[in-house]
Design a protein around this motif. Sequence first.
Motif, PDB file in Angstrom:
ATOM      1  N   GLY A   1      -1.484  -8.133  -7.870  1.00  0.00           N
ATOM      2  CA  GLY A   1      -0.852  -8.442  -6.584  1.00  0.00           C
ATOM      3  C   GLY A   1       0.264  -7.465  -6.249  1.00  0.00           C
ATOM      4  N   LEU A   2       1.007  -7.065  -7.263  1.00  0.00           N
ATOM      5  CA  LEU A   2       2.068  -6.086  -7.060  1.00  0.00           C
ATOM      6  C   LEU A   2       1.484  -4.748  -6.601  1.00  0.00           C
ATOM      7  CD1 LEU A   2       5.000  -5.103  -7.291  1.00  0.00           C
ATOM      8  CD2 LEU A   2       4.604  -4.792  -9.761  1.00  0.00           C
ATOM      9  N   ARG A   3       0.436  -4.304  -7.260  1.00  0.00           N
ATOM     10  CA  ARG A   3      -0.210  -3.044  -6.861  1.00  0.00           C
ATOM     11  C   ARG A   3      -0.722  -3.129  -5.429  1.00  0.00           C
ATOM     12  NH1 ARG A   3      -2.135  -3.471 -12.137  1.00  0.00           N
ATOM     13  NH2 ARG A   3      -4.129  -4.296 -11.443  1.00  0.00           N
ATOM     14  N   GLU A   4      -1.388  -4.234  -5.091  1.00  0.00           N
ATOM     15  CA  GLU A   4      -1.934  -4.402  -3.741  1.00  0.00           C
ATOM     16  C   GLU A   4      -0.829  -4.392  -2.686  1.00  0.00           C
ATOM     17  OE1 GLU A   4      -4.325  -7.966  -3.765  1.00  0.00           O
ATOM     18  OE2 GLU A   4      -5.619  -7.168  -5.353  1.00  0.00           O
ATOM     19  N   ALA A   5       0.261  -5.075  -2.962  1.00  0.00           N
ATOM     20  CA  ALA A   5       1.368  -5.131  -1.994  1.00  0.00           C
ATOM     21  C   ALA A   5       1.960  -3.744  -1.764  1.00  0.00           C
ATOM     22  CB  ALA A   5       2.439  -6.104  -2.482  1.00  0.00           C
ATOM     23  N   LEU A   6       2.177  -2.996  -2.839  1.00  0.00           N
ATOM     24  CA  LEU A   6       2.766  -1.668  -2.696  1.00  0.00           C
ATOM     25  C   LEU A   6       1.803  -0.693  -2.025  1.00  0.00           C
ATOM     26  CD1 LEU A   6       4.672  -1.470  -6.104  1.00  0.00           C
ATOM     27  CD2 LEU A   6       5.683  -1.666  -3.810  1.00  0.00           C
ATOM     28  N   GLN A   7       0.521  -0.827  -2.306  1.00  0.00           N
ATOM     29  CA  GLN A   7      -0.471   0.015  -1.617  1.00  0.00           C
ATOM     30  C   GLN A   7      -0.499  -0.321  -0.132  1.00  0.00           C
ATOM     31  OE1 GLN A   7      -3.856  -0.938  -4.074  1.00  0.00           O
ATOM     32  NE2 GLN A   7      -3.554   0.843  -5.392  1.00  0.00           N
ATOM     33  N   SER A   8      -0.422  -1.602   0.199  1.00  0.00           N
ATOM     34  CA  SER A   8      -0.414  -2.022   1.602  1.00  0.00           C
ATOM     35  C   SER A   8       0.828  -1.526   2.332  1.00  0.00           C
ATOM     36  CB  SER A   8      -0.476  -3.549   1.707  1.00  0.00           C
ATOM     37  OG  SER A   8      -1.711  -4.017   1.225  1.00  0.00           O
ATOM     38  N   ALA A   9       1.903  -1.286   1.575  1.00  0.00           N
ATOM     39  CA  ALA A   9       3.141  -0.773   2.166  1.00  0.00           C
ATOM     40  C   ALA A   9       3.101   0.745   2.337  1.00  0.00           C
ATOM     41  CB  ALA A   9       4.333  -1.168   1.299  1.00  0.00           C
ATOM     42  N   GLY A  10       1.992   1.363   1.954  1.00  0.00           N
ATOM     43  CA  GLY A  10       1.831   2.790   2.184  1.00  0.00           C
ATOM     44  C   GLY A  10       2.027   3.698   0.986  1.00  0.00           C
ATOM     45  N   PHE A  11       2.250   3.123  -0.194  1.00  0.00           N
ATOM     46  CA  PHE A  11       2.410   3.950  -1.382  1.00  0.00           C
ATOM     47  C   PHE A  11       1.034   4.298  -1.949  1.00  0.00           C
ATOM     48  CE2 PHE A  11       6.394   1.508  -1.165  1.00  0.00           C
ATOM     49  CZ  PHE A  11       7.266   2.569  -1.045  1.00  0.00           C
TER      50      PHE A  11
END
Length: 183
Positions: free
Chosen positions: A22-32
């Motif tokens: 979930g952490l990876r998905e959230a940060l990817q969704s934020a553009g990282f």
Amino acid sequence: MDSYAVFLRGINVGGINIKMAGLREALQSAGFSDVRTLLASGNVVLTSRLDAVAVKRECEKCLRDAFGYDAWVVVLDAARVSELVAACPYPDDDKSTHTYITLSSDEAMLDELDAAGAALEGVEQQRLGPEALAWLAPAGGTLDSPFSKISARPKFKASTTTRNLRTLIKVRDAAAKPGSAGS
């Protein structure tokens, strides 16, 4: 794109539980990009076109929005993590002591923590730079160590986080090998 290490404070302890997927998905969704997690204690390697200050700001906003907690992170350029590991004078694996590095996003707060630790009798510590302080704790007694008790004070919560040296070595190695991390 620059490579960064992002160290989250206080997750998967004290009721703030975040799954690494979930952490990876959230940060990817934020553009990282190239977001990878290490262990389950809030260590992330990622790439971004933003500078470190903006990465910190965006990561904290992302975590607050996605997981609903008062998030604080320390962000270091991946090359700086490597320099800090190399500068640490203490062993990464010792049966009697553990080596920790407290990382900070606020030099003045780390100055204060450094001075408080230096005033304690029997505490071995060394400043590694404006953002890092290495210190030793007896094996099995980290949380009871005088320095650990000082660093846990609420005033340091928003700007510091502590990792053992072995974790920083893993972060350094993951940052050097894109796509190698994951938990």
